[in-house]
Design an enzyme around this catalytic site. Structure first.
Site, PDB file in Angstrom:
ATOM      1  N   GLU A   1       2.265   1.731  -3.370  1.00 29.30           N
ATOM      2  CA  GLU A   1       1.207   2.237  -4.246  1.00 29.30           C
ATOM      3  C   GLU A   1       1.027   3.748  -4.042  1.00 29.30           C
ATOM      4  O   GLU A   1       0.903   4.503  -5.018  1.00 29.30           O
ATOM      5  CB  GLU A   1      -0.093   1.483  -3.947  1.00 29.30           C
ATOM      6  CG  GLU A   1      -1.184   1.759  -4.968  1.00 29.30           C
ATOM      7  CD  GLU A   1      -2.514   1.131  -4.592  1.00 29.30           C
ATOM      8  OE1 GLU A   1      -2.543   0.255  -3.702  1.00 29.30           O
ATOM      9  OE2 GLU A   1      -3.511   1.521  -5.194  1.00 29.30           O
TER      10      GLU A   1
ATOM     11  N   CYS B   1      -7.950  -2.043   4.161  1.00 26.95           N
ATOM     12  CA  CYS B   1      -7.805  -3.188   5.072  1.00 26.95           C
ATOM     13  C   CYS B   1      -9.127  -3.592   5.692  1.00 26.95           C
ATOM     14  O   CYS B   1      -9.302  -4.723   6.111  1.00 26.95           O
ATOM     15  CB  CYS B   1      -6.858  -2.864   6.210  1.00 26.95           C
ATOM     16  SG  CYS B   1      -5.356  -2.134   5.668  1.00 26.95           S
TER      17      CYS B   1
ATOM     18  N   GLU C   1     -15.732 -11.140   3.413  1.00 25.58           N
ATOM     19  CA  GLU C   1     -14.592 -10.866   2.543  1.00 25.58           C
ATOM     20  C   GLU C   1     -13.978 -12.157   1.996  1.00 25.58           C
ATOM     21  O   GLU C   1     -13.678 -12.258   0.819  1.00 25.58           O
ATOM     22  CB  GLU C   1     -13.532 -10.069   3.305  1.00 25.58           C
ATOM     23  CG  GLU C   1     -12.416  -9.576   2.411  1.00 25.58           C
ATOM     24  CD  GLU C   1     -11.267  -8.956   3.179  1.00 25.58           C
ATOM     25  OE1 GLU C   1     -11.078  -9.320   4.360  1.00 25.58           O
ATOM     26  OE2 GLU C   1     -10.565  -8.131   2.605  1.00 25.58           O
TER      27      GLU C   1
ATOM     28  N   CYS D   1     -10.226  -2.034  14.556  1.00 25.01           N
ATOM     29  CA  CYS D   1     -10.506  -3.474  14.671  1.00 25.01           C
ATOM     30  C   CYS D   1     -10.725  -3.918  16.111  1.00 25.01           C
ATOM     31  O   CYS D   1     -11.459  -4.870  16.367  1.00 25.01           O
ATOM     32  CB  CYS D   1      -9.371  -4.275  14.085  1.00 25.01           C
ATOM     33  SG  CYS D   1      -8.949  -3.763  12.435  1.00 25.01           S
TER      34      CYS D   1
ATOM     35  N   GLU E   1     -13.898 -13.121  -6.009  1.00 25.66           N
ATOM     36  CA  GLU E   1     -12.601 -12.809  -6.631  1.00 25.66           C
ATOM     37  C   GLU E   1     -11.419 -13.209  -5.744  1.00 25.66           C
ATOM     38  O   GLU E   1     -10.284 -13.124  -6.172  1.00 25.66           O
ATOM     39  CB  GLU E   1     -12.541 -11.320  -6.978  1.00 25.66           C
ATOM     40  CG  GLU E   1     -12.513 -10.351  -5.811  1.00 25.66           C
ATOM     41  CD  GLU E   1     -13.911  -9.882  -5.389  1.00 25.66           C
ATOM     42  OE1 GLU E   1     -14.889 -10.626  -5.653  1.00 25.66           O
ATOM     43  OE2 GLU E   1     -14.013  -8.800  -4.785  1.00 25.66           O
TER      44      GLU E   1
ATOM     45  N   SER F   1      -7.054   1.881  -2.245  1.00 25.59           N
ATOM     46  CA  SER F   1      -5.851   1.121  -2.557  1.00 25.59           C
ATOM     47  C   SER F   1      -6.259  -0.248  -3.077  1.00 25.59           C
ATOM     48  O   SER F   1      -7.206  -0.860  -2.584  1.00 25.59           O
ATOM     49  CB  SER F   1      -5.013   0.961  -1.293  1.00 25.59           C
ATOM     50  OG  SER F   1      -4.071  -0.068  -1.482  1.00 25.59           O
TER      51      SER F   1
ATOM     52  N   LYS G   1     -15.056  -9.919   7.826  1.00 28.27           N
ATOM     53  CA  LYS G   1     -14.018 -10.772   7.246  1.00 28.27           C
ATOM     54  C   LYS G   1     -14.609 -12.074   6.719  1.00 28.27           C
ATOM     55  O   LYS G   1     -14.059 -12.693   5.829  1.00 28.27           O
ATOM     56  CB  LYS G   1     -12.947 -11.074   8.288  1.00 28.27           C
ATOM     57  CG  LYS G   1     -12.108  -9.877   8.662  1.00 28.27           C
ATOM     58  CD  LYS G   1     -11.054  -9.580   7.619  1.00 28.27           C
ATOM     59  CE  LYS G   1     -10.238  -8.353   7.985  1.00 28.27           C
ATOM     60  NZ  LYS G   1      -9.459  -7.858   6.842  1.00 28.27           N
TER      61      LYS G   1
ATOM     62  N   GLU H   1       0.829  -1.194   0.000  1.00 24.28           N
ATOM     63  CA  GLU H   1       0.000   0.000   0.000  1.00 24.28           C
ATOM     64  C   GLU H   1       0.869   1.252   0.000  1.00 24.28           C
ATOM     65  O   GLU H   1       0.560   2.241  -0.655  1.00 24.28           O
ATOM     66  CB  GLU H   1      -0.895  -0.028   1.242  1.00 24.28           C
ATOM     67  CG  GLU H   1      -2.248   0.600   1.055  1.00 24.28           C
ATOM     68  CD  GLU H   1      -3.198   0.261   2.202  1.00 24.28           C
ATOM     69  OE1 GLU H   1      -3.972  -0.691   2.039  1.00 24.28           O
ATOM     70  OE2 GLU H   1      -3.140   0.916   3.245  1.00 24.28           O
TER      71      GLU H   1
END
Lengths: 625, 159
Positions: free
Chosen positions: A311, A335, A397, A552, A402, A355, A394, A308
């Site tokens: 990037e 994240c 996710e 988190c 993908e 990102s 999560k 990141e």
């Protein structure tokens, strides 16, 4: 007829309460009141509930939650105010006059008991088959008020079907007591608006738009509603049965990665105070349960920083050197899966700002089933990859279609802190007394930068520690690497770092002020996005967003209950652990260096890392079909 | 819904938002106008209202379902609502209910297959001195008898 004569005709019970005002009516002053016969001084305007809490007088609550606005709907906190005809909800009664309050008179006790009886008459569910058994506020109150029979009956059959459509959140409205904490969480705290009360009276229920399954409406899976539900009406989608099955299957190589936040909170499930870090004890417990390898998600958090951060520097370069008008700045962190889904729904036009780096969980999933399988010579088809996360999103996710860049499902199961605590208990282990052990190789060590990902501002701090040093060759100019502007619990924070005497290859950054912003909780994210839309954030380069309040550590998979105090303590625990670590910068992690040498040989944001460690997003929009 | 229909709807809601203001306090008047014009508030309309008032669709849904006179689904041409409260009950509401069910061939809470009639109970209509009372769309009928019900329905059917 004079006014007074008319007043005399009103029955006494209907007359308005008049108390002679012997106190100055001003905010900031104090006022004398009497609670249960004892005089007290309390601030003007403070509610009865707060005043009682201040003086250690217990009033039961249910719909009250300190993170949320006052609702006053459950009526369990009723108290008697002398001179008033009816009992008053103490959570919603600001004290502006010298009143006399009774918190446990006969009238109050009986009313509370009846309210409880009524709630229970509607509450289907047998406590021993409920995942909130022993941690349920309704159960606790029933005990406190000595409920020993069902005065108004009890539901024998479930009335609603359990909504298991979502990967993350399971809704069992049979256990709902209509306190509307989830509604206030979803609408006020998170600005998502998936849930609200519909219909009226006896037919009232908490549901989604058009009563659709949760998976079909706009829900970011953050699970904040779960953390605030007083009963078992909302829970996370529990994969522990499947995980036990994989552990019991000798053919399967079961690995688990553990995120930084669960270890700072799991102690609470074992009766320890908030803010007790159990990192190494947890490693031992996971091995005892039967996981073949225990890895540290912080390793891929370090990897995330490399990807990141690179990037961001690339984006800055094309903006400042190439003057590319299409480069998207500010760059957002990616994240938090709750935040990713939030921006996909509500601000799809800004997805290019996000990102492309995957979250640490998904990076690790991809690395485990490629690099690790190759190093250890294991068939990736036999690897079951579990992720211990503080997060319910999560779970969604890892089920995104993908997320299969390793050729397999990168992460098989997302497990929350609560569910793991349950598994540990089931294995007969008392976590706090275990011996300590380290994480397994080949990802045995991680930096403190990866660790602080768990708290709001952590990703930013970690990124700054690396980016600043990469660009200038010197450590970030804060004492003991503590980038204090990143820390704290304020909803939106902004700061900047001045870049000077940079290395020759980064000369275009000479004299640049790196401006960054941090937001936590999607209601705060919305403020940031609206400011961006108004064009007020054009000079900002990097924005960290975490979907959950506190980051988190306040995630939807963390132990219940939650409050600002608890979240602060968990964050403290993480920062303290970071302080004691030998490596505190992502780029100094030897394992990160090793993986770039051996595996991702074309470096951060190179071809292979693009394939394995980066992802794309879906423009979901906010229309519910 | 067709795109052109959605566009007209959006335009209509926009003009209502302009008329009543873009705050959440305008929600009820807007819902009422849409209800009058379309006979129901479709899910598209609910989402458009939510979008233009900057609130969540589920909040609009919550308000719509709260009120008996706001519908989320298409309704019949004639919505018949019988008062179910105590004074009407004491003046032979049940007899009226039986007559309505018999004449229309549907039960309470149902819509006739030709979507012409719907039958529902409502709470007090405020005609307690003239019970039993019912409402057909916006027209109140009071001091009902089963015979009177048949006559009223015949009149409607003849239309």
């Amino acid at each position: 007829m004079s006014d007074n004569a008319y007043k005399d005709r009103i029955p006494v019970s209907q007359q308005a309460l008049v108390i002679e005002n012997n106190e100055p009516e001003k905010i900031g002053g104090t006022i004398n009141i009497e609670i249960n016969g004892t005089p007290y001084k309390v601030p003007f305007g403070m509610t009865i509930l707060e005043s009682c809490k201040m003086h250690n007088i217990h009033i039961p609550t249910l719909c009250f939650h300190e993170d949320l606005c006052i609702a006053g709907v459950c009526r369990i906190c009723l108290v008697e105010v002398e001179g008033m005809r009816t009992l008053q909800a103490s959570c919603a009664y600001p004290i502006t006059q010298s009143i006399k309050i009774h918190t446990s008179s006969e009238k109050v006790r009986k009313a509370r008991r009846h309210i409880l009886d009524l709630m229970i008459s509607d509450h289907y569910g047998e406590c021993y088959s409920c995942n909130r058994n022993n941690n349920c506020e309704l159960q606790k109150l029933a005990k406190e008020y000595g409920v020993d029979f069902y005065r108004y009956g009890h539901v024998q059959e479930p009335f609603y079907e359990v909504d298991k459509s979502s990967y993350s959140v399971v809704r069992d409205m049979n256990k709902c007591i209509l306190c509307r904490r989830c509604v206030r969480t979803c609408i006020d705290l998170q600005e998502v608006g998936a849930l609200d009360a519909v219909n009226r009276g006896y037919d009232t229920k908490i549901t989604t738009f058009l009563d659709k399954p949760l998976a079909e409406v706009i829900c970011i899976n953050c699970g904040q509603c779960i953390n605030r539900c007083p009963t078992g009406a909302l829970r996370a989608n529990d994969p522990s049965d499947e995980i036990w099955e994989a552990i019991d299957n000798p053919q399967k190589h079961v690995v688990i990665q553990t995120a930084p936040s669960p270890r700072a909170a799991i102690g609470e499930e074992f009766g320890l105070p908030a803010g007790t870090s159990l990192t190494n004890e947890l490693n031992t417990a996971l091995k005892m349960i039967g996981f073949d390898k225990v890895f540290d998600t912080n390793f891929t958090a370090d990897l995330t920083i490399m990807e990141e951060g690179t990037e961001l520097l690339l984006r800055l370069k094309s903006a400042l050197v190439d003057k590319d008008p299409n480069v998207k700045l500010p760059q957002f962190t990616s994240c938090s899966p709750g935040w990713v889904k939030y921006i996909e729904h509500f601000y799809p036009e800004y997805l290019d700002h996000l990102s492309t780096a995957k979250s640490p969980q998904q990076m690790f999933g991809a690395v485990i089933k490629t690099f690790y399988a190759q190093e250890e010579n294991i068939d990736p088809a036999n690897i079951v990859s579990v992720a211990l996360m503080p997060c319910s999103a999560k779970k969604f996710e890892c089920n995104r279609p993908e997320m299969d860049s390793s050729g397999f499902k990168d992460v098989d199961y997302g497990l929350t802190t609560r569910e793991l605590a349950q598994m540990i208990k089931e294995a007969g282990i008392y976590l706090p007394e275990l011996s300590k052990s380290k994480f397994d190789e080949p990802f045995g060590e991680a930096s403190g930068a990866g660790l602080i990902f768990g708290a709001t501002g952590g990703v930013m701090e970690a990124a700054l520690r690396t980016a600043y040093e990469l660009v200038t060759g010197r450590p970030v100019p804060f004492e003991n690497l503590e980038v204090l502007p990143c820390r704290g619990m304020e909803g939106v924070r902004q700061a900047s770092v001045h870049l000077e005497n940079v290395k020759p290859e980064w000369s275009f950054l000479e004299g640049v002020d790196l401006n960054f912003m941090i937001a936590h909780g999607t209601a705060n994210a919305e403020k940031v996005m609206e400011a961006l839309r108004r064009g007020e954030l054009n000079d900002i380069h990097f924005i960290e967003v975490m979907a959950c309040p506190g980051g988190c550590i306040g995630g939807g998979g963390q132990p219940i209950p939650t409050s600002l105090e608890i979240r602060k303590k968990r964050a403290e625990a993480i920062y303290k652990e970071d302080e004691g670590l030998p490596i505190r910068k992502s780029h100094e992690n030897p394992h990160v260096q090793y993986i770039y040498e051996k595996f991702l040989t074309d470096g951060p944001c190179g071809h292979l890392s693009h394939k394995l460690l980066h992802t794309g997003y879906v423009k979901r929009g906010s229309y519910i079909a | 819904m067709l795109v052109s229909e959605i566009n007209t709807l959006t335009e209509e809601i926009s003009s209502l938002v302009e008329k009543y203001g873009a705050g959440r306090q305008s929600l009820l008047p807007i819902l009422q106008e849409i209800q009058i014009r379309y006979g129901h508030i479709s899910d598209v309309a609910q989402q458009e209202i939510a979008r233009l008032l900057d609130i969540h669709p589920v909040e609009v849904y919550g308000v719509t379902t709260f009120y008996s006179f706001l519908n989320t689904t298409k309704r019949a041409k004639y919505n018949i609502r019988l008062c179910k409260t105590i004074s009407c009950d004491l003046t032979n509401k049940d007899g009226i209910a039986r007559a309505l069910e018999r004449e229309l061939g549907i039960k309470f809470g149902e819509i006739s297959s030709d979507e012409k009639y719907s039958l529902a109970y409502v709470s007090c209509l405020g005609m307690c001195d003239q019970g039993p009372a019912m409402l057909i769309n916006n027209q109140v009928y009071s001091k009902l008898t089963p015979r009177k019900v048949v006559e009223i329905l015949d009149q409607i059917k003849g239309r």
